[in-house]
Motif scaffolding. Structure first.
Motif, PDB file in Angstrom:
ATOM      1  N   CYS A  29       0.835  -1.218   0.000  1.00  0.00           N
ATOM      2  CA  CYS A  29       0.000   0.000   0.000  1.00  0.00           C
ATOM      3  C   CYS A  29       0.861   1.256   0.000  1.00  0.00           C
ATOM      4  O   CYS A  29       0.586   2.203  -0.729  1.00  0.00           O
ATOM      5  CB  CYS A  29      -0.913   0.018   1.220  1.00  0.00           C
ATOM      6  N   PHE A  33       0.767   4.169  -2.822  1.00  0.00           N
ATOM      7  CA  PHE A  33       0.082   5.439  -2.559  1.00  0.00           C
ATOM      8  C   PHE A  33       0.953   6.542  -1.960  1.00  0.00           C
ATOM      9  O   PHE A  33       0.687   7.715  -2.166  1.00  0.00           O
ATOM     10  CB  PHE A  33      -1.107   5.197  -1.612  1.00  0.00           C
ATOM     11  N   SER A  63      -4.025  -5.857  -2.759  1.00  0.00           N
ATOM     12  CA  SER A  63      -4.790  -5.353  -1.618  1.00  0.00           C
ATOM     13  C   SER A  63      -3.939  -5.461  -0.367  1.00  0.00           C
ATOM     14  O   SER A  63      -3.022  -6.289  -0.320  1.00  0.00           O
ATOM     15  CB  SER A  63      -6.059  -6.204  -1.507  1.00  0.00           C
ATOM     16  N   CYS A  64      -4.235  -4.653   0.615  1.00  0.00           N
ATOM     17  CA  CYS A  64      -3.454  -4.666   1.869  1.00  0.00           C
ATOM     18  C   CYS A  64      -3.293  -6.087   2.398  1.00  0.00           C
ATOM     19  O   CYS A  64      -4.246  -6.856   2.411  1.00  0.00           O
ATOM     20  CB  CYS A  64      -4.148  -3.794   2.917  1.00  0.00           C
ATOM     21  N   LEU A  77     -10.242  -8.852  10.312  1.00  0.00           N
ATOM     22  CA  LEU A  77      -9.917  -8.086   9.111  1.00  0.00           C
ATOM     23  C   LEU A  77      -8.652  -8.628   8.462  1.00  0.00           C
ATOM     24  O   LEU A  77      -8.577  -8.758   7.239  1.00  0.00           O
ATOM     25  CB  LEU A  77      -9.761  -6.601   9.483  1.00  0.00           C
ATOM     26  N   GLN A  81      -8.486 -10.166   4.648  1.00  0.00           N
ATOM     27  CA  GLN A  81      -7.531  -9.670   3.645  1.00  0.00           C
ATOM     28  C   GLN A  81      -6.645 -10.802   3.141  1.00  0.00           C
ATOM     29  O   GLN A  81      -6.434 -10.952   1.940  1.00  0.00           O
ATOM     30  CB  GLN A  81      -6.647  -8.572   4.261  1.00  0.00           C
ATOM     31  N   PHE A 200      -0.393   4.389  11.984  1.00  0.00           N
ATOM     32  CA  PHE A 200      -1.750   4.878  11.718  1.00  0.00           C
ATOM     33  C   PHE A 200      -2.413   5.503  12.926  1.00  0.00           C
ATOM     34  O   PHE A 200      -3.632   5.564  13.024  1.00  0.00           O
ATOM     35  CB  PHE A 200      -2.594   3.725  11.149  1.00  0.00           C
TER      36      PHE A 200
ATOM     37  N   MET B 413      -8.402   3.320  10.107  1.00  0.00           N
ATOM     38  CA  MET B 413      -7.490   2.455   9.340  1.00  0.00           C
ATOM     39  C   MET B 413      -8.194   1.145   8.992  1.00  0.00           C
ATOM     40  O   MET B 413      -8.126   0.685   7.844  1.00  0.00           O
ATOM     41  CB  MET B 413      -6.222   2.210  10.165  1.00  0.00           C
ATOM     42  N   PHE B 414      -8.924   0.577   9.972  1.00  0.00           N
ATOM     43  CA  PHE B 414      -9.651  -0.672   9.709  1.00  0.00           C
ATOM     44  C   PHE B 414     -10.658  -0.482   8.580  1.00  0.00           C
ATOM     45  O   PHE B 414     -10.740  -1.291   7.659  1.00  0.00           O
ATOM     46  CB  PHE B 414     -10.391  -1.166  10.963  1.00  0.00           C
ATOM     47  N   ILE B 417      -9.057  -0.211   5.175  1.00  0.00           N
ATOM     48  CA  ILE B 417      -8.616  -1.503   4.619  1.00  0.00           C
ATOM     49  C   ILE B 417      -9.827  -2.262   4.081  1.00  0.00           C
ATOM     50  O   ILE B 417      -9.796  -2.823   2.983  1.00  0.00           O
ATOM     51  CB  ILE B 417      -7.863  -2.338   5.682  1.00  0.00           C
ATOM     52  N   GLU B 418     -10.910  -2.232   4.877  1.00  0.00           N
ATOM     53  CA  GLU B 418     -12.117  -2.945   4.461  1.00  0.00           C
ATOM     54  C   GLU B 418     -12.691  -2.397   3.157  1.00  0.00           C
ATOM     55  O   GLU B 418     -13.084  -3.143   2.271  1.00  0.00           O
ATOM     56  CB  GLU B 418     -13.173  -2.795   5.556  1.00  0.00           C
ATOM     57  N   GLN B 421      -9.117  -1.325   0.541  1.00  0.00           N
ATOM     58  CA  GLN B 421      -8.015  -2.290   0.446  1.00  0.00           C
ATOM     59  C   GLN B 421      -6.651  -1.669   0.743  1.00  0.00           C
ATOM     60  O   GLN B 421      -5.615  -2.198   0.335  1.00  0.00           O
ATOM     61  CB  GLN B 421      -7.994  -2.988  -0.923  1.00  0.00           C
ATOM     62  N   ALA B 422      -6.649  -0.548   1.418  1.00  0.00           N
ATOM     63  CA  ALA B 422      -5.397   0.078   1.849  1.00  0.00           C
ATOM     64  C   ALA B 422      -5.687   0.820   3.151  1.00  0.00           C
ATOM     65  O   ALA B 422      -6.818   1.247   3.378  1.00  0.00           O
ATOM     66  CB  ALA B 422      -4.884   1.049   0.797  1.00  0.00           C
ATOM     67  N   PRO B 423      -4.694   0.975   4.008  1.00  0.00           N
ATOM     68  CA  PRO B 423      -4.956   1.624   5.302  1.00  0.00           C
ATOM     69  C   PRO B 423      -5.291   3.114   5.208  1.00  0.00           C
ATOM     70  O   PRO B 423      -5.660   3.723   6.210  1.00  0.00           O
ATOM     71  CB  PRO B 423      -3.669   1.377   6.088  1.00  0.00           C
ATOM     72  N   TRP B 424      -5.136   3.693   4.011  1.00  0.00           N
ATOM     73  CA  TRP B 424      -5.460   5.101   3.860  1.00  0.00           C
ATOM     74  C   TRP B 424      -6.749   5.267   3.056  1.00  0.00           C
ATOM     75  O   TRP B 424      -7.119   4.386   2.278  1.00  0.00           O
ATOM     76  CB  TRP B 424      -4.327   5.841   3.143  1.00  0.00           C
ATOM     77  N   LEU B 426      -7.919   6.159   0.247  1.00  0.00           N
ATOM     78  CA  LEU B 426      -7.566   6.463  -1.138  1.00  0.00           C
ATOM     79  C   LEU B 426      -8.252   5.440  -2.025  1.00  0.00           C
ATOM     80  O   LEU B 426      -8.461   4.304  -1.623  1.00  0.00           O
ATOM     81  CB  LEU B 426      -6.044   6.388  -1.319  1.00  0.00           C
TER      82      LEU B 426
END
Lengths: 265, 438
Positions: A29, A33, A63-64, A77, A81, A200, B413-414, B417-418, B421-424, B426
């Motif tokens: 990620c 980004f 994906s993360c 989660l 993933q 984060f 952040m969760f 991701i959900e 698909q990234a913690p930010w 975006l």
């Protein structure tokens, strides 16, 4: 190097063309980004293209890995993933993965197998070291970092987490620079402060920020370049150097950037 | 008349043995309150690890000075304790230096070796006392090092010095009695206790006899007391648990955090996959994600807590602690042990379903848990392979999955991701934009 093929092969497109690839580059990620980490991704891709390595990326299908969620305590989660990613990776028959992110590396390597994802994992430091060892990646006689003082910051998820201490240092050696160690290095390396989900959220109350403590140690070596091998460390150390108002004299670079710059890529 | 000391000795030995047995049973009961844990490594690999880490003290040598001093105390403990066999047999049989005659000059040699280590232990413990109380080595302080842990450390050192001094005094007076009293068989010269002989040279035969007997009894009663002290509730338990704990240590990359099997099943069902683990779930069994209390941790986590000798090498390396945060990995282990003792006592007293309205969270705060970077510096530093990070992650899991209690930025952040698909926050469609204009 204008004749270089700058196209980045995407797994889905290769599959559609009936082509295969040797290794999957897992961008991560941050590498996708974050502006600073994106430059690392681009440098690494330039090296891969330059050496005609058969690789592919997942592109928008990536994906993360779920690493920050897992370490923050959200196992649901993380496993959601992980299983989704494993379906994609296994769908492309991926056997080998290289990644520029130690957090992705650790999770894919150690935590995916028991969920059905078995791949041969390589961090880009080991990947680059092998390219150097096999003579594929040769360095210029007088590179741009020759004689410069460089200090390497061990990423926790490469070092203590997976025992990779030598590969990044060997990669740096080829730059013919003056490699200096911080007092706390290798097994005793001090964290940049971003792991375990810290990237984060704001840090807890304390007397100092961890990245400032670490940056001070790096500055004390007298190095003009701080070498990192992790996008989170990159952010933390870059912020640390700014905090100390040293950004004009000290640069933070990833291993891939140093190699690409040295090669003039 | 002659039988009285033998009887007293036998009774003391039985009482000491009984109380040690009780302590060990209590600790075993407490550890087994934890959840199942299977070390993944092969048995030869685990033996090798134990030999290198516990017996060979590999990790201690990251700090050379304390390592050498500790090695002397450790060897002294192992070697001087061989002498306990003779002392115990003498005490029970009413004999004196039972092995002296059959072993001859080898006996003289071996007692000299014991004496060398006794002197080394005294010197090392004296230096340790200075380091703890006068030099103020930073890792020996900290907010978890309250009155009892500090006293515990000093008491252990003082007791070891007293035991060794008693041993040397016993040997010195014994040598003076040889030739004066037929009961004291000739042993040859002891080099180290011999240096103490001038101190007692003017003593009468009776005084010497009293001195020798007193030193003998102080030594043996001291050893029995010390053994009981250690097993009752001292940090010194590490002399025993270092071996067990390294034998059962997880020998996998430090960065790996276990995947919760209970979650795997649910996620597989949610994703429409066939669960790999098809054992039916007992609906009556209470299910809990993560750890609220000690019973939710594995027995290995609990054994870790008993193995901790509070040396502070973990806390000294912890980036959060170094920068003034509340987190101290040593405190995590000490709190786990204190809470485990409390829960164990409650269960033994009131039955297994007893609730005291408390949990591990009464000991360990969210602020401490949240400060961990999972960098594994503490795990790497621990000479006996204790893992505080596992406990921290387990408690985070409880907060997040059972109580949905996480800092707002983590919740964001969760959900990123959900959804992305990234913690930010975006767009996933921008994920490949880095390749533009390469």
């Amino acid at each position: 190097m204008s004749e270089l093929n700058h196209k980045v092969p995407v797994a889905a497109e290769l599959l559609a063309q009936g082509k295969s690839f040797d290794v999957l580059f897992w961008v991560g990620c941050a590498g996708s980004f974050d502006d600073r980490a994106k430059s690392v991704t681009r440098s690494f891709v330039k090296i891969l293209n330059h050496l005609n390595i058969s690789y592919a990326v997942l592109g928008t299908e990536e994906s993360c890995t779920g690493d920050p969620a897992k370490r923050a305590g959200n196992e649901f989660l993380f496993q959601m993933q992980a299983m989704t990613n494993i379906q994609v990776l296994n769908g492309y028959g991926v056997k080998r993965i290289v990644t520029t992110c130690p957090h992705c590396f650790n999770t894919l390597k150690n935590e995916y197998p028991s969920l059905g994802g078995n791949y041969e994992l390589m961090h880009h430091s080991t990947f680059l070291q092998e390219l150097i060892d096999t003579g594929k990646l040769k360095m210029k006689e007088s590179g741009s970092f020759k004689g410069q003082k460089i200090t390497y910051h061990d990423s926790c998820y490469l070092g203590r987490a997976n025992g990779i201490y030598e590969a990044p240092r060997k990669v740096l050696e080829i730059l013919d620079s003056d490699l200096v160690e911080m007092k706390r290095c290798k097994t005793k390396g001090l964290c940049c402060g971003a792991g375990g989900g810290q990237m984060f959220k704001e840090p807890e109350k304390g007397t100092k920020d961890i990245n400032v403590e670490r940056t001070e140690e790096a500055i004390a070596t007298g190095a003009t370049v701080i070498a990192a091998a992790c996008p989170f460390c990159m952010t933390m150390l870059t912020d640390g150097v700014k905090n100390k108002e040293k950004e004009s004299t000290i640069k933070v670079y990833d291993l891939a950037e140093l190699i690409a710059k040295n090669e003039g890529l | 008349m002659h039988i009285v000391p033998q009887l007293i000795f036998a009774v003391l030995l039985a009482v000491a043995g009984y109380f040690i047995f009780r302590s060990i049973s209590r600790i075993r009961f407490n550890i087994l309150l934890g959840k199942d844990y299977q070390p993944s490594a092969s048995i030869p690999a685990r033996w090798a690890n134990m030999t290198l880490t516990a017996l060979g003290q590999k990790k201690m040598f990251k700090k050379p000075l304390p390592a050498v001093l500790h090695l002397f105390v450790y060897l002294g403990f192992l070697i001087v304790n061989v002498e306990m066999l003779e002392i115990a047999l003498d005490g029970l049989l009413g004999t004196h230096r039972l092995f002296a005659a059959p072993l001859g000059s080898f006996y003289t040699f071996i007692i000299n070796v014991f004496e060398f280590f006794a002197v080394a232990v005294i010197l090392a413990c004296a230096i340790f006392l200075v380091r703890r109380n006068m030099v103020h080595v930073k890792r020996f302080s900290g907010k978890e090092m309250t009155q009892w842990p500090t006293l515990d450390a000093n008491l252990i050192l003082v007791m070891e010095i007293v035991l060794m001094l008693a041993f040397l005094t016993m040997n010195a007076s014994d040598q003076l009695l040889q030739g004066q009293n037929d009961h004291y068989i000739a042993t040859g010269n002891f080099a180290f206790s011999g240096l103490l002989m001038p101190l007692f040279a003017g003593f009468s035969a009776t005084s010497l006899l009293i001195l020798e007997r007193s030193a003998w009894w102080i030594h043996i009663i001291g050893v029995m007391f010390f053994a009981n002290y250690v097993f009752y509730n001292s940090k010194h338990l590490h002399i025993f648990f270092a071996f067990l704990n390294t034998y059962y240590a997880r020998l996998i990359p430090q960065g790996e955090i276990d995947n919760m099997a209970s979650v795997t099943k649910e996620v597989q069902l949610m994703l429409g996959m066939t669960p790999t683990d098809n054992t039916p779930v007992d609906p009556a069994a209470p299910m809990r994600f993560g750890a609220k209390d000690v019973q939710d941790l594995t027995w290995k986590n609990l054994m870790d807590a008993y193995s901790c000798t509070e040396c502070g090498r973990c806390t000294e390396q912890c980036p959060a602690n170094i920068t003034g945060k509340l987190l101290s990995p040593r405190k995590i282990m000490m709190d786990t042990r204190d809470r485990l003792e409390e829960v164990g006592a409650n269960i033994r007293q009131h039955g297994k379903d007893h609730q005291d309205e408390k949990s591990l969270f009464n000991y360990i705060s969210d602020e401490e848990l949240l400060a961990c970077t999972t960098c594994n510096a503490c795990v790497e530093a621990c000479p006996v392979q204790i893992n505080p990070v596992e406990i921290i992650v387990q408690m985070r899991r409880y907060r997040v999955m059972e109580e949905s209690k996480a800092p707002g930025s983590w919740n964001a952040m969760f959900s990123n991701i959900e959804n992305n698909q990234a913690p930010w926050k975006l767009s996933p469609s921008d994920r490949f934009n880095w390749s533009d204009n390469l």
